[in-house]
Enzyme design. Structure first.
Site, PDB file in Angstrom:
ATOM      1  CE  LYS A 114     -23.015  29.753  13.365  1.00 22.04           C
ATOM      2  NZ  LYS A 114     -22.097  29.699  11.943  1.00 22.04           N
ATOM      3  N   PRO A 115     -25.499  32.536   9.621  1.00 20.55           N
ATOM      4  CG  PRO A 115     -25.004  34.209   8.436  1.00 20.55           C
ATOM      5  CD  PRO A 115     -25.731  33.745   9.652  1.00 20.55           C
ATOM      6  CD  GLU A 143     -29.993  19.026   4.061  1.00 22.72           C
ATOM      7  OE1 GLU A 143     -29.303  18.316   3.820  1.00 22.72           O
ATOM      8  OE2 GLU A 143     -30.033  19.895   3.244  1.00 22.72           O
ATOM      9  CG  LEU A 144     -27.869  15.982   9.901  1.00 22.83           C
ATOM     10  CD1 LEU A 144     -27.428  15.030  11.233  1.00 22.83           C
ATOM     11  CD2 LEU A 144     -27.163  17.375  10.379  1.00 22.83           C
ATOM     12  CB  CYS A 164     -26.622  17.484   1.585  1.00 20.28           C
ATOM     13  SG  CYS A 164     -25.657  18.906   2.444  1.00 20.28           S
ATOM     14  N   GLY A 211     -25.824  20.845   7.606  1.00 19.29           N
ATOM     15  CA  GLY A 211     -24.567  20.832   7.478  1.00 19.29           C
ATOM     16  C   GLY A 211     -24.034  19.308   7.880  1.00 19.29           C
TER      17      GLY A 211
HETATM   18  C1  SIN Z   1     -27.810  20.752   0.158  1.00 21.26           C
HETATM   19  O1  SIN Z   1     -26.551  20.642  -0.209  1.00 21.26           O
HETATM   20  O2  SIN Z   1     -27.803  20.691   1.632  1.00 21.26           O
HETATM   21  C2  SIN Z   1     -28.996  21.252  -0.216  1.00 21.26           C
HETATM   22  C3  SIN Z   1     -29.272  20.788  -1.869  1.00 21.26           C
HETATM   23  C4  SIN Z   1     -30.389  21.090  -2.517  1.00 21.26           C
HETATM   24  O3  SIN Z   1     -31.304  21.892  -1.853  1.00 21.26           O
HETATM   25  O4  SIN Z   1     -30.721  20.839  -3.574  1.00 21.26           O
END
Ligand code: SIN
Length: 484
Positions: free
Chosen positions: A178-179, A254-255, A288, A232
């Site tokens: 789900k994008p 991956e938060l 992130c 997210g």
């Molecule tokens: C992200 O912002 O979730 C990923 C960043 C990246 O892979 O460099």
């Protein structure tokens, strides 16, 4: 828009803006000006159940293929992604706003995961363990976990999908993605290219949701889904964790991050400035792993601030498709309001404005590349994930002080520091409570290294040779009665 127009003709669920579909749909807009660029038919929760059932069927045949056969399909997909780089890059820019050069970089980055895991597929080795019994052997094997669900963000509409889909497919899993609602177009193009590469129907399916909470609830509660992989915010990650609890799914999360960027007095200051620009202003600060809190040793603070300001003046704010743009818009109005509020709060509590400091005069969702100085801990910007082009600078005195400051956060994704003393590099690198540490670099992302965080920044690792294990289960067989 040439590429996008051609692509729309080949995507059954996508319509151009003159043809609003009768079926339920969402509108994809250009973040720069909120203008519609396409309509996409959506999937509801009932249909999502059917998608999962199709994935379950596809899993049994895909996982039965040899690793070499899966590798061939993935390699072909990799090649098609690169052959269609101009199309994908244009679509990334149109739906996420990032400058076209960065978008091209993202396609290459995204494709690199597919190539990497195509090769790793063949290396899912098991082990033979000396048995503690006579006439026996212990065999450890790795097996594909089953149907995987992935929920992916808008800030890397291609790479965050390949980083999940490639290891899943390499391991022998089928996957439902789900994008983000902002960026479904590149996902649908990638799905088509995967089918063109020979991926069997049902093995990779994209579900575009106009009600993400309802579709998310199905993906996280369906008993056939064995793993959820999510990139997210930490808040949503915690909610999804709870939803996955009733069926005890394996989780890859991956938060959020709150990356410190530390410059010691022995650093190469010019290199630190270049790293700061790369880390902070990439994707308008919407990653992130972006530097979120700058700590500069007081003896080099003024020099760093002056040099950073000169480099920030060179940045070109504009539409991502415009030649020369280096910083695009924020994803939407809500993001603009959030970033503006953080900056206003900091200013009202005494932060200095060295560059920028406000929404851009040209309108749209643009925010000026900004440097704020003299940040203090009572400011919201000191503790929140900024997700905008704002460098928030503060000074520190000693190594011990800055390590304490840097670790004083529930997050633990990326961190950066610049120093030349080898002893310090090892001391600080070990002391930072983060999954990733960039030493004398502002860019750490690569398919060959394990990407992921500790503390409230997540679970599991993506990319690297560790990344395949997250999509596999270990099974051990005790073989006895083998004779002497
Ligand atoms: C992200 O912002 O979730 C990923 C960043 C990246 O892979 O460099």
């Amino acid at each position: 828009m040439i590429h996008l127009k051609n692509a729309i003709k080949q995507l059954p669920v996508v319509y151009d803006i003159n043809t609003r579909p009768k079926a339920p749909h969402l509108t994809v807009t250009d973040p720069a000006n909120s203008r519609p660029i396409a309509f996409v038919e959506t999937t509801d929760s009932k249909e999502t159940e059917a998608v999962i059932e199709k994935a379950e069927k596809a899993f049994s045949s895909w996982s039965a293929k040899t690793a070499k056969d899966r590798c061939k399909v993935l390699k072909k997909w990799h090649d098609l992604l690169l052959e269609n780089s101009d199309l994908l890059a244009e679509v990334i820019t149109l739906e996420s706003g990032k400058p076209i050069q960065e978008a091209k970089g993202e396609v290459a980055y995204g494709a690199s995961y597919v190539e990497w895991f195509a090769e790793e597929a063949k290396r899912a080795y098991g082990e033979m363990v000396p048995a503690p019994w006579q006439d026996a052997e212990i065999l450890v094997m790795k097996q594909a976990i089953g149907v995987v669900a992935a929920i992916t963000p808008w800030n890397f509409p291609v790479a965050m999908i390949t980083r999940k889909v490639a290891p899943a497919l390499a391991a022998g899993c089928s996957i439902v993605v789900k994008p983000a609602e902002d960026t479904p177009l590149s996902a649908l193009i990638m799905e088509k290219l995967a089918l063109d590469a020979g991926l069997p129907h049902g093995t990779l399916q994209i579900v575009v949701a106009d009600n993400p909470a309802k579709v998310g609830a199905v993906l996280t509660s369906h008993s056939a889904v064995k793993k959820l992989s999510f990139t997210g915010s930490t808040a949503v990650g915690k909610l999804l964790m709870k939803q996955c609890a009733s069926t005890v799914k394996k989780l890859g999360l991956e938060l959020g991050g709150n990356a410190p960027f530390i410059v010691f007095e022995d650093a190469d200051i010019d290199a630190a400035v270049a790293g700061a620009i790369a880390s902070k202003y990439r994707n308008a600060g919407q990653t992130c792993v972006c530097a979120n809190r700058f700590y500069i040793q007081s003896t080099v603070y003024d020099e760093f601030v002056e040099k950073l300001a000169l480099s920030v003046q060179e940045l070109k704010l504009g539409h991502g498709l415009k030649e020369g743009t280096t910083v695009g818009p924020l994803i939407n109005q809500a993001a603009l309001l959030k970033v503006s509020a953080l900056v206003e709060d900091a200013k009202s509590k005494g932060a200095g404005v060295k560059s920028g400091g406000q929404a851009a005069k040209m309108g749209g969702n643009y925010f000026e590349p900004t440097i704020l100085t003299d940040i203090t801990l009572d400011m919201d910007i000191a503790v929140e994930e900024i997700f905008g082009p704002i460098a928030a600078l503060n000074r520190f005195e000693t190594e011990q002080d800055v390590i304490k400051l840097a670790n004083d956060t529930p997050y633990g994704l990326a961190s950066y520091f610049y120093a030349r003393d080898v002893g310090r590099i090892f001391r600080v690198g070990k002391a930072l409570e983060y999954g990733m540490v960039g030493v004398n670099t502002g860019i750490i992302s690569t398919e060959v290294a394990p990407f992921g965080g500790i503390k409230e920044s997540g679970l599991g690792r993506e990319g690297s040779h560790y990344g395949l294990d997250d999509f596999m289960e270990l099974k051990y067989m005790a073989l006895t009665g083998l004779g002497r």
